[in-house]
Design a protein around this motif. Sequence first.
Motif, short mmCIF file in Angstrom:
data_model
loop_
_atom_site.label_atom_id
_atom_site.label_comp_id
_atom_site.label_asym_id
_atom_site.label_seq_id
_atom_site.Cartn_x
_atom_site.Cartn_y
_atom_site.Cartn_z
N LYS A 179 0.81 -1.22 0.00
CA LYS A 179 0.00 0.00 0.00
C LYS A 179 0.84 1.27 0.00
O LYS A 179 0.30 2.37 -0.01
CB LYS A 179 -0.95 -0.01 1.21
CG LYS A 179 -1.92 -1.19 1.18
CD LYS A 179 -2.77 -1.27 2.45
CE LYS A 179 -3.66 -2.51 2.42
NZ LYS A 179 -4.44 -2.66 3.67
N PHE A 180 2.18 1.12 0.00
CA PHE A 180 3.03 2.30 -0.07
C PHE A 180 4.25 2.08 -0.96
O PHE A 180 4.43 2.79 -1.96
CB PHE A 180 3.49 2.72 1.33
CG PHE A 180 4.48 3.86 1.30
CD1 PHE A 180 4.08 5.13 0.94
CD2 PHE A 180 5.83 3.64 1.58
CE1 PHE A 180 4.99 6.18 0.87
CE2 PHE A 180 6.74 4.67 1.53
CZ PHE A 180 6.32 5.95 1.17
N GLU A 181 5.09 1.11 -0.62
CA GLU A 181 6.36 0.97 -1.34
C GLU A 181 6.18 0.59 -2.80
O GLU A 181 6.86 1.14 -3.68
CB GLU A 181 7.25 -0.04 -0.62
CG GLU A 181 7.69 0.43 0.76
CD GLU A 181 8.44 -0.64 1.52
OE1 GLU A 181 8.87 -1.64 0.90
OE2 GLU A 181 8.61 -0.49 2.76
N GLN A 182 5.28 -0.32 -3.09
CA GLN A 182 5.07 -0.70 -4.48
C GLN A 182 4.44 0.42 -5.32
O GLN A 182 4.94 0.72 -6.41
CB GLN A 182 4.24 -1.98 -4.55
CG GLN A 182 4.99 -3.22 -4.10
CD GLN A 182 4.14 -4.47 -4.12
OE1 GLN A 182 2.92 -4.44 -4.38
NE2 GLN A 182 4.76 -5.61 -3.83
N PRO A 183 3.38 1.07 -4.84
CA PRO A 183 2.81 2.15 -5.66
C PRO A 183 3.78 3.29 -5.93
O PRO A 183 3.77 3.87 -7.01
CB PRO A 183 1.61 2.63 -4.82
CG PRO A 183 1.24 1.46 -3.98
CD PRO A 183 2.53 0.77 -3.66
N TYR A 184 4.65 3.61 -4.96
CA TYR A 184 5.53 4.77 -5.10
C TYR A 184 6.99 4.38 -5.30
O TYR A 184 7.88 5.18 -5.07
CB TYR A 184 5.37 5.68 -3.87
CG TYR A 184 3.93 6.07 -3.61
CD1 TYR A 184 3.20 6.79 -4.56
CD2 TYR A 184 3.28 5.66 -2.45
CE1 TYR A 184 1.87 7.11 -4.35
CE2 TYR A 184 1.94 5.99 -2.23
CZ TYR A 184 1.24 6.71 -3.18
OH TYR A 184 -0.08 7.03 -2.98
N ARG A 185 7.21 3.14 -5.76
CA ARG A 185 8.57 2.63 -5.92
C ARG A 185 9.43 3.52 -6.80
O ARG A 185 10.58 3.84 -6.47
CB ARG A 185 8.54 1.21 -6.48
CG ARG A 185 9.91 0.64 -6.88
CD ARG A 185 10.89 0.64 -5.73
NE ARG A 185 10.37 -0.12 -4.59
CZ ARG A 185 10.83 0.00 -3.36
NH1 ARG A 185 11.78 0.90 -3.09
NH2 ARG A 185 10.32 -0.73 -2.39
N THR A 186 8.90 3.98 -7.93
CA THR A 186 9.70 4.80 -8.85
C THR A 186 10.13 6.09 -8.17
O THR A 186 11.29 6.51 -8.30
CB THR A 186 8.89 5.11 -10.12
OG1 THR A 186 8.55 3.87 -10.76
CG2 THR A 186 9.72 5.96 -11.09
N LEU A 187 9.22 6.73 -7.45
CA LEU A 187 9.56 7.98 -6.75
C LEU A 187 10.58 7.71 -5.65
O LEU A 187 11.55 8.47 -5.47
CB LEU A 187 8.31 8.63 -6.18
CG LEU A 187 7.27 9.10 -7.20
CD1 LEU A 187 6.02 9.59 -6.50
CD2 LEU A 187 7.84 10.20 -8.10
N LEU A 188 10.39 6.66 -4.88
CA LEU A 188 11.33 6.32 -3.81
C LEU A 188 12.72 6.06 -4.39
O LEU A 188 13.74 6.51 -3.83
CB LEU A 188 10.83 5.10 -3.04
CG LEU A 188 9.60 5.31 -2.16
CD1 LEU A 188 8.99 3.97 -1.74
CD2 LEU A 188 9.95 6.15 -0.93
N ASP A 189 12.77 5.35 -5.49
CA ASP A 189 14.07 5.04 -6.12
C ASP A 189 14.76 6.30 -6.66
O ASP A 189 15.98 6.32 -6.79
CB ASP A 189 13.88 4.04 -7.26
CG ASP A 189 13.56 2.63 -6.76
OD1 ASP A 189 13.73 2.38 -5.54
OD2 ASP A 189 13.13 1.79 -7.57
#
Length: 320
Positions: A111-121
């Motif tokens: 519910k957080f890391e997968q949806p926003y993975r590109t931004l986090l990376d």
Amino acid sequence: MLPAFRGAPWLAALSLLVCGACRHSSVPAEAQRQTRIEVVEASPSPGELALPVRAGSVRFAVIGDSGRGDQAQLDVAGQMVAWHQKFPFDFVVMLGDNIYPPHGPDDFTTKFEQPYRTLLDQGVTFYAAIGNHDPDSELNYAKFNMGGQRYYTFRRNERRLEGLVGAGVRFFVLDSRSLDPRQLAWLRDELSRSATDWKICYFHHPIYTSGRYTSGARALRLALEPILVNGDVDVVLSGHEHFYERLLPQHGISYFISGGAGSLRMADIRRPSAIMARGFDTDFHFVMMEISGDALYFQAISRTGATIDAGSITRRVAQK
């Protein structure tokens, strides 16, 4: 456009105690602000960025009521990635209900890391406020940057080409589930100590709304608004209502509701209030903001990439 209020029990009790005063301003007549604001709306062409992307500016995105882990959240996250290429925001403020139930061991991943993975990376950081559907485990989740605290503050500075520090922006993050005396005293003290140009406060439950949570909003307003006004807060961001709303400035403060990054109640702005400047309740959305000098620029984007609102807010020192 919005749902019925299901806040903390103390808030329901407060609503009953103050119902007779709810129709009146919660701001004392003697309240004095050091600043005033002016809002100008913009109408960018389809796909056009309305933000100036000035060198060294403070750039961020705003999401609320996001943590579903479903296709709608993924769609909004995809738009955030697409617009990030035009507007490279450095961080995201989260307005609560970051992780919806049912809760499980994989919540932070799905519910957080997968949806926003590109931004986090890409190094984008997230700063969360806690909402009524959030587990307390979020307080210690490193990627939400809450440091184990229900309420906290952080600062960002504009950086100018000459290497000088430009406008300072301090964010005050509250736990609106329980605005206890200790938290209110903390906010009052932190606002009085802050000498930043911009003061932005964000928390989950709105204190002004055209949605279904008007009773809860009135109760919160009585407790919080005098502190915000006397503390020279410029902008307040909230979620909880599953739509977008920008309100006309109230006592010198611009209010935004952005509760549609993963949740939506269509057609829930049933009776637009007289102070609503712009409302959108037909699709999901997120918001981008940029601060440069005395101006804050904003642009709200729908799940399809359409601009649903845009403009600028200018701070000015109030005339004595």
